[in-house]
Write a protein that holds these residues in place. Structure first.
Motif, PDB file in Angstrom:
ATOM      1  N   VAL A 125       1.012  -1.077   0.097  1.00  0.00           N
ATOM      2  CA  VAL A 125       0.000   0.075  -0.036  1.00  0.00           C
ATOM      3  C   VAL A 125       1.095   1.316   0.067  1.00  0.00           C
ATOM      4  CG1 VAL A 125      -1.653   1.317   1.308  1.00  0.00           C
ATOM      5  CG2 VAL A 125      -1.801  -1.075   1.121  1.00  0.00           C
ATOM      6  N   ALA A 126       1.977   1.300   0.834  1.00  0.00           N
ATOM      7  CA  ALA A 126       2.732   2.535   0.875  1.00  0.00           C
ATOM      8  C   ALA A 126       3.543   2.756  -0.276  1.00  0.00           C
ATOM      9  CB  ALA A 126       4.040   2.032   2.221  1.00  0.00           C
ATOM     10  N   ASP A 127       3.760   1.487  -1.171  1.00  0.00           N
ATOM     11  CA  ASP A 127       4.537   1.760  -2.229  1.00  0.00           C
ATOM     12  C   ASP A 127       3.539   2.162  -3.565  1.00  0.00           C
ATOM     13  OD1 ASP A 127       7.020   1.171  -3.959  1.00  0.00           O
ATOM     14  OD2 ASP A 127       5.515  -0.216  -5.183  1.00  0.00           O
ATOM     15  N   VAL A 128       2.463   1.865  -3.318  1.00  0.00           N
ATOM     16  CA  VAL A 128       1.487   2.389  -4.307  1.00  0.00           C
ATOM     17  C   VAL A 128       1.382   3.945  -3.986  1.00  0.00           C
ATOM     18  CG1 VAL A 128      -1.025   2.385  -5.240  1.00  0.00           C
ATOM     19  CG2 VAL A 128       0.518   0.222  -4.808  1.00  0.00           C
ATOM     20  N   VAL A 129       1.184   4.269  -2.881  1.00  0.00           N
ATOM     21  CA  VAL A 129       0.794   5.804  -2.472  1.00  0.00           C
ATOM     22  C   VAL A 129       1.830   6.639  -2.985  1.00  0.00           C
ATOM     23  CG1 VAL A 129       0.673   7.256  -0.617  1.00  0.00           C
ATOM     24  CG2 VAL A 129      -0.661   5.115  -0.532  1.00  0.00           C
ATOM     25  N   GLN A 130       3.334   6.106  -2.757  1.00  0.00           N
ATOM     26  CA  GLN A 130       4.682   6.804  -3.153  1.00  0.00           C
ATOM     27  C   GLN A 130       4.580   7.017  -4.643  1.00  0.00           C
ATOM     28  OE1 GLN A 130       8.125   6.037  -0.351  1.00  0.00           O
ATOM     29  NE2 GLN A 130       6.794   4.347  -0.072  1.00  0.00           N
ATOM     30  N   ARG A 131       4.324   5.766  -5.353  1.00  0.00           N
ATOM     31  CA  ARG A 131       4.180   5.718  -6.707  1.00  0.00           C
ATOM     32  C   ARG A 131       3.319   6.963  -7.323  1.00  0.00           C
ATOM     33  NH1 ARG A 131       7.023   1.640  -9.203  1.00  0.00           N
ATOM     34  NH2 ARG A 131       7.691  -0.067  -7.931  1.00  0.00           N
ATOM     35  N   ALA A 132       2.107   6.965  -6.645  1.00  0.00           N
ATOM     36  CA  ALA A 132       1.080   7.691  -7.233  1.00  0.00           C
ATOM     37  C   ALA A 132       1.582   9.297  -6.765  1.00  0.00           C
ATOM     38  CB  ALA A 132      -0.376   7.551  -6.306  1.00  0.00           C
ATOM     39  N   MET A 133       2.210   9.526  -5.864  1.00  0.00           N
ATOM     40  CA  MET A 133       2.868  11.140  -5.411  1.00  0.00           C
ATOM     41  C   MET A 133       3.864  11.523  -6.510  1.00  0.00           C
ATOM     42  SD  MET A 133       4.297  12.338  -2.128  1.00  0.00           S
ATOM     43  CE  MET A 133       5.291  14.139  -1.816  1.00  0.00           C
TER      44      MET A 133
END
Length: 412
Positions: A125-133
């Motif tokens: 989940v954290a990886d997806v959020v960081q990629r989106a940012m």
């Protein structure tokens, strides 16, 4: 980075799914065989209770059950056949201890597995959020290739206090790189506010000065909210670049370090648009920010970075010589240059970066080259990329801000 303190053969055994548990089983069986052959005077197997615990920490659940089962069977054999002179009570205590160790090892392995699965889901989940940012490098915007690297000072994080973006707008191509006060995860909030405001304003504001003003306002709101919650207020250095039309380019620096212009075999340190304070500190002077024309000629390309690169220190305390490295590698393409610089920076610092480090290499794609692939794919071509002037990055001519031919702004 691999842990070089562990010898390679030992590391391979630890990482093997089968070799390591088989080694543990061999230790238990070997100790039991020694006890059986030596008679009642030797009890080595009694000290193998640590083996199931090691399996619980390193092996899968099935292999832990197997190791614990072998340990339990071997200890039962020792208690029944190799110590005939022991009392029944002593044997019962030994058997109970072996059962307790085996059960505890299996339970510990199950708990560890559940924690690891929870961590894996959280990390995903954290990886997806960081990629989106933060869009992943390399980028392709309007025929321009933006290669580079981003290294967070906080272990395990993809992003930190550095930000960057490249967008195609009605006013040409616009680029931004910034560095939030601080590093790692605590600096992400301020960086996100500034980055989001740039992405919005770049499409609707006709000048870099107006974009910088919007970024300043967004950071001021963030700092106000942070102060109310007792969180540290932050400032952000930023460098804005745009190519509104062929033969024209402008730069505006908000307290950011200079960028580099590569012209043939020469590397020029550019200070265009400098003089402004970092975002978040502009109210101290009240003076408006002012951009400046950028000096670009044919075959030029750009290297933008944060001070995590230029102020990285080697083992002898010297700063990383980015300009010297660029001078020696001007023949490399953007992707190869970015990889070479990242590897060299890691070697120079010994892998111990004290600050987030970001570097962008900006160069236009030749017209006949296929678009750069998405991250995770590799493109191979026998055609050599021909550099295109940075001043022509924008493609079709864009109207002057405020002119009668200025296109209508896109709807919000």
């Amino acid at each position: 980075m691999p842990d070089h303190r562990v010898p390679t053969p030992v590391r391979r055994v630890l990482e093997s799914r089968r070799a390591f548990p088989m080694l543990l089983i061999a230790v238990v069986v070997g100790a039991t065989a020694v006890d059986a052959s030596a008679g009642p005077g030797l009890h080595i197997a009694m000290f193998t209770g640590i083996v199931p615990m090691i399996a619980a920490l390193w092996c899968s659940y099935r292999w832990t059950v197997a190791v614990a089962g072998v340990y339990l069977v071997c200890l039962l054999f020792v208690q029944v056949f190799t110590v005939p002179l022991w009392s029944t009570a002593s044997k019962a205590v030994g058997i109970f201890s072996a059962v307790l160790v085996s059960v505890f090892a299996v339970a510990l392995c199950r708990v560890r597995g559940e924690r690891e699965r929870l961590l894996a889901r959280t990390s995903m989940v954290a990886d997806v959020v960081q990629r989106a940012m933060m869009r992943e490098l390399p980028l392709t915007v309007g025929g321009v290739r933006v290669a580079g690297f981003y290294v967070s000072a906080q272990e395990g994080a993809r992003i930190g206090g550095d930000i960057y973006e490249a967008v195609r707008t009605p006013y040409g191509l616009r680029f931004m790189i910034g560095d939030v006060q601080g590093k790692g995860m605590p600096a992400i909030g301020a960086g996100h506010e500034v980055l989001a405001s740039f992405r919005e304003a770049a499409h609707h504001k006709p000048s870099l000065e107006m974009i910088a003003q919007r970024m300043e306002e967004a950071l001021a709101r963030y700092n106000t909210q942070s102060a109310e919650r007792g969180i540290q207020e932050r400032f952000v250095t930023a460098l804005l670049l745009e190519t509104p039309a062929p033969g024209r380019a402008r730069a505006l620096s908000c307290g950011h370090i200079p960028y580099y212009l590569v012209r043939g075999d020469e590397v020029v340190e550019c200070h265009d648009g400098e003089g402004g304070l970092p975002l978040g500190l502009g109210v101290l002077t009240g003076e408006p920010r002012r951009g400046a024309p950028a000096d670009c000629e044919a075959d030029d390309w750009l290297v933008l970075c944060t001070d995590g690169v230029t102020e990285a220190r080697g083992r002898d305390g010297e700063f990383y010589p980015l300009r010297d490295r660029l001078t020696g590698w001007t023949h490399l393409g953007p992707a190869d240059l970015a990889r070479a610089l990242e590897a060299d920076l890691t070697r120079f610092t010994g892998g111990r970066l004290k600050d987030d480090a970001t570097l962008l290499v900006v160069r236009r794609l030749p017209l006949r080259q296929e678009p750069f692939p998405e991250p995770g794919w590799e493109a191979r071509t026998d055609r050599e990329a021909v550099p295109v002037p940075v001043s022509e990055l924008a493609g079709p001519s864009a109207p002057e801000p405020g002119s009668a031919e200025e296109p209508p702004l896109p709807p919000r």
